[in-house]
Motif scaffolding. Structure first.
Motif, PDB file in Angstrom:
ATOM      1  N   VAL A  77      43.169  46.851  29.117  1.00 56.33           N
ATOM      2  CA  VAL A  77      42.348  47.438  30.175  1.00 56.33           C
ATOM      3  C   VAL A  77      41.082  48.101  29.650  1.00 56.33           C
ATOM      4  O   VAL A  77      40.138  48.359  30.396  1.00 56.33           O
ATOM      5  CB  VAL A  77      43.167  48.460  30.997  1.00 56.33           C
ATOM      6  CG1 VAL A  77      44.254  47.750  31.795  1.00 56.33           C
ATOM      7  CG2 VAL A  77      43.753  49.528  30.097  1.00 56.33           C
TER       8      VAL A  77
ATOM      9  N   LYS B 284      35.725  45.467  35.284  1.00 62.60           N
ATOM     10  CA  LYS B 284      36.432  46.377  36.184  1.00 62.60           C
ATOM     11  C   LYS B 284      36.875  45.647  37.449  1.00 62.60           C
ATOM     12  O   LYS B 284      37.962  45.930  37.987  1.00 62.60           O
ATOM     13  CB  LYS B 284      35.540  47.568  36.537  1.00 62.60           C
ATOM     14  CG  LYS B 284      35.320  48.535  35.378  1.00 62.60           C
ATOM     15  CD  LYS B 284      34.416  49.688  35.794  1.00 62.60           C
ATOM     16  CE  LYS B 284      34.221  50.673  34.644  1.00 62.60           C
ATOM     17  NZ  LYS B 284      33.314  51.792  35.027  1.00 62.60           N
ATOM     18  N   LYS B 285      36.049  44.723  37.922  1.00 60.62           N
ATOM     19  CA  LYS B 285      36.432  43.947  39.110  1.00 60.62           C
ATOM     20  C   LYS B 285      37.670  43.101  38.827  1.00 60.62           C
ATOM     21  O   LYS B 285      38.541  42.946  39.689  1.00 60.62           O
ATOM     22  CB  LYS B 285      35.275  43.048  39.541  1.00 60.62           C
ATOM     23  CG  LYS B 285      34.091  43.790  40.119  1.00 60.62           C
ATOM     24  CD  LYS B 285      32.991  42.799  40.519  1.00 60.62           C
ATOM     25  CE  LYS B 285      31.777  43.522  41.085  1.00 60.62           C
ATOM     26  NZ  LYS B 285      30.695  42.563  41.446  1.00 60.62           N
TER      27      LYS B 285
ATOM     28  N   ILE C 244      40.005  43.802  36.628  1.00 59.61           N
ATOM     29  CA  ILE C 244      41.132  44.744  36.550  1.00 59.61           C
ATOM     30  C   ILE C 244      41.639  45.092  37.954  1.00 59.61           C
ATOM     31  O   ILE C 244      42.847  45.164  38.201  1.00 59.61           O
ATOM     32  CB  ILE C 244      40.721  46.032  35.805  1.00 59.61           C
ATOM     33  CG1 ILE C 244      40.345  45.726  34.349  1.00 59.61           C
ATOM     34  CG2 ILE C 244      41.840  47.071  35.866  1.00 59.61           C
ATOM     35  CD1 ILE C 244      41.477  45.230  33.505  1.00 59.61           C
ATOM     36  N   LYS C 245      40.696  45.296  38.883  1.00 60.16           N
ATOM     37  CA  LYS C 245      41.052  45.697  40.244  1.00 60.16           C
ATOM     38  C   LYS C 245      41.369  44.508  41.146  1.00 60.16           C
ATOM     39  O   LYS C 245      41.636  44.684  42.336  1.00 60.16           O
ATOM     40  CB  LYS C 245      39.913  46.507  40.861  1.00 60.16           C
ATOM     41  CG  LYS C 245      39.650  47.820  40.142  1.00 60.16           C
ATOM     42  CD  LYS C 245      38.478  48.557  40.778  1.00 60.16           C
ATOM     43  CE  LYS C 245      38.188  49.867  40.067  1.00 60.16           C
ATOM     44  NZ  LYS C 245      37.032  50.582  40.690  1.00 60.16           N
TER      45      LYS C 245
ATOM     46  N   ILE D 279      39.386  42.229  42.285  1.00 61.76           N
ATOM     47  CA  ILE D 279      38.388  42.032  43.337  1.00 61.76           C
ATOM     48  C   ILE D 279      37.238  41.152  42.848  1.00 61.76           C
ATOM     49  O   ILE D 279      36.207  41.057  43.522  1.00 61.76           O
ATOM     50  CB  ILE D 279      37.830  43.375  43.850  1.00 61.76           C
ATOM     51  CG1 ILE D 279      37.189  44.173  42.698  1.00 61.76           C
ATOM     52  CG2 ILE D 279      38.909  44.180  44.525  1.00 61.76           C
ATOM     53  CD1 ILE D 279      36.487  45.443  43.176  1.00 61.76           C
ATOM     54  N   ASN D 280      37.403  40.523  41.701  1.00 65.72           N
ATOM     55  CA  ASN D 280      36.349  39.627  41.224  1.00 65.72           C
ATOM     56  C   ASN D 280      36.328  38.354  42.059  1.00 65.72           C
ATOM     57  O   ASN D 280      37.336  37.933  42.614  1.00 65.72           O
ATOM     58  CB  ASN D 280      36.551  39.291  39.748  1.00 65.72           C
ATOM     59  CG  ASN D 280      37.838  38.539  39.492  1.00 65.72           C
ATOM     60  OD1 ASN D 280      38.896  38.958  39.949  1.00 65.72           O
ATOM     61  ND2 ASN D 280      37.759  37.449  38.769  1.00 65.72           N
TER      62      ASN D 280
ATOM     63  N   ASN E  15      43.153  38.250  35.649  1.00 68.59           N
ATOM     64  CA  ASN E  15      43.998  39.414  35.426  1.00 68.59           C
ATOM     65  C   ASN E  15      45.466  38.989  35.317  1.00 68.59           C
ATOM     66  O   ASN E  15      46.105  38.647  36.305  1.00 68.59           O
ATOM     67  CB  ASN E  15      43.833  40.414  36.569  1.00 68.59           C
ATOM     68  CG  ASN E  15      44.560  41.730  36.307  1.00 68.59           C
ATOM     69  OD1 ASN E  15      45.520  41.776  35.546  1.00 68.59           O
ATOM     70  ND2 ASN E  15      44.092  42.791  36.931  1.00 68.59           N
TER      71      ASN E  15
END
Length: 393
Positions: free
Chosen positions: A152, A196-197, A199-200, A202-203, A228
């Motif tokens: 991460v 970060k996207k 990881i979340k 939301i990419n 991810n």
């Protein structure tokens, strides 16, 4: 005359592209598509001439998004590449990424021009990565693409052999280090945001272009996509698949200096072009093609030299195909075959395309085309097929 010549060259290059190039007017009516577009979607030129709206090629669930983006483009807004599901004439669908921009006539927006990239193979590769550690390892070990696994915080826990070869580092010099330490400082903010996207979750799944530093100190361009797999007990990280697109970027920059239309259409990697004089038997090639063949200026750039590059088991078939189907019957060259790269004697799969130029007597005099390295695609197809067979039985 220059405009006509440029338009002619643009159309010829468009027909050789392995992606789909298209144009439409302000009503959305499709006004042009290259040959790859017809082959991909299964339509004929007659179908297009009868009038088809570009939204008809998009999956119904994605049409609202596509329609909104088209309106933004016609309002001169910048819209980056978006992923859509395409619909073929037979009703089947496939994953794609579409890059679009408007074009003008007499200072007014008069239509839309775009490139559609079929990413079905990429999606299949991602699904196979998620299936199991064994399947994942089989694919990444055979691909030329660079593959990393990071935690991460971006610290690398796995680096594929191809990554070490391209970047020039040893495994110990990269393991445990942050991937962001090797990215060009100007690109770090963008890549941090994209990471970060991922990881979340939301990419958007679209490739991201950035520069990274080789051990020599040189920066090269990479295009990457992140998946991810932190929750996967075998991977426990973010899988980053990257491709060296430095040559592609250099080529695009060169086109930007001369012809805007070619700049928009040329989005290919691992691709070289050639110009073959049929009467003399001599051919010239781009630097990228010489590198693909593993040759230099001392290698004979003639017909026998090209045949000498073809894998021995394929030569008879290629000679017959070229002499009978292309030259005698005056057809375009479209063929997958194997070559032996001279620098390391490695066998590669390539896809050759070529258009004939005829003289006033309708005799072939020249052939211009491209040759693309498709070895990775062949390897991936074989890996997926073998994996499916194992799971099936």
């Amino acid at each position: 005359n220059k405009i006509i010549a440029s338009e002619k060259k643009f159309r010829e290059m468009a027909e050789l592209l392995p992606q789909t190039l298209f144009e439409c007017d302000l009503t959305g009516k499709l006004t042009y598509a290259n040959q790859n577009g017809y082959a991909l979607f299964g339509y004929t030129r007659e179908d297009i001439e009868r009038g088809i709206n570009v939204l008809g090629f998009i999956h119904p669930d994605d049409r609202l998004k596509a329609d909104l983006n088209i309106k933004k483009i016609f309002n001169r807004e910048i819209v980056k590449g978006n992923e859509y599901r395409g619909i073929k004439k037979d009703g089947s669908s496939f994953s794609s990424i579409i890059y679009t921009t408007y074009f003008e006539e007499n200072g007014k927006v008069s239509g839309l021009r775009g490139i559609l990239v079929d990413i079905s193979n990429l999606r299949l590769a991602e699904e196979s990565v998620k299936a199991s550690e064994e399947k994942f390892s089989s694919i990444i070990q055979g691909l030329r693409d660079m593959i990393f696994i990071a935690d991460v915080k971006g610290r690398m826990s796995f680096i594929s052999p191809s990554s070490l070869e391209i970047l020039g580092y040893s495994e110990n010099e990269l393991l445990g280090k942050s991937a962001f330490d090797f990215i060009h400082p100007d690109d770090v903010p963008k890549m941090t945001g994209e990471f970060k996207k991922v990881i979340k979750l939301i990419n958007t799944g679209k490739p991201t272009l950035f520069r990274t530093r080789q051990k020599s100190g040189n920066y090269i361009y990479l295009e990457s996509i992140g998946v991810n797999l932190l929750s996967n007990k075998f991977v426990k990280g973010v899988v980053i698949i990257a491709r060296d697109v430095t040559e592609r970027i250099k080529y695009e920059n060169k086109l930007q200096e001369s012809e805007a239309k070619l700049r928009e259409s040329q989005r290919v990697a691992k691709l070289g072009h050639y110009d073959f004089d049929i009467q003399s038997g001599l051919w010239t090639a781009s630097q990228a093609l010489d590198e693909l063949f593993g040759i230099d200026g001392n290698y004979p750039h003639d017909y026998q030299g090209w045949i000498g590059l073809v894998f021995p088991d394929d030569r008879t078939n290629i000679i017959q195909y070229f002499s009978e189907y292309v030259i005698k019957s005056k057809n375009s060259f479209k063929k997958e075959y194997r070559i032996v790269r001279q620098s390391d004697k490695k066998v590669l799969w390539v896809y050759g395309l070529g258009n004939l130029e005829l003289d006033l007597n309708d005799n072939p005099v020249k052939m211009f085309g491209t040759i693309q390295d498709i070895t990775d695609r062949k390897i991936a197809q074989n890996v997926l097929f073998n994996s499916e067979q194992r799971f099936k039985y």
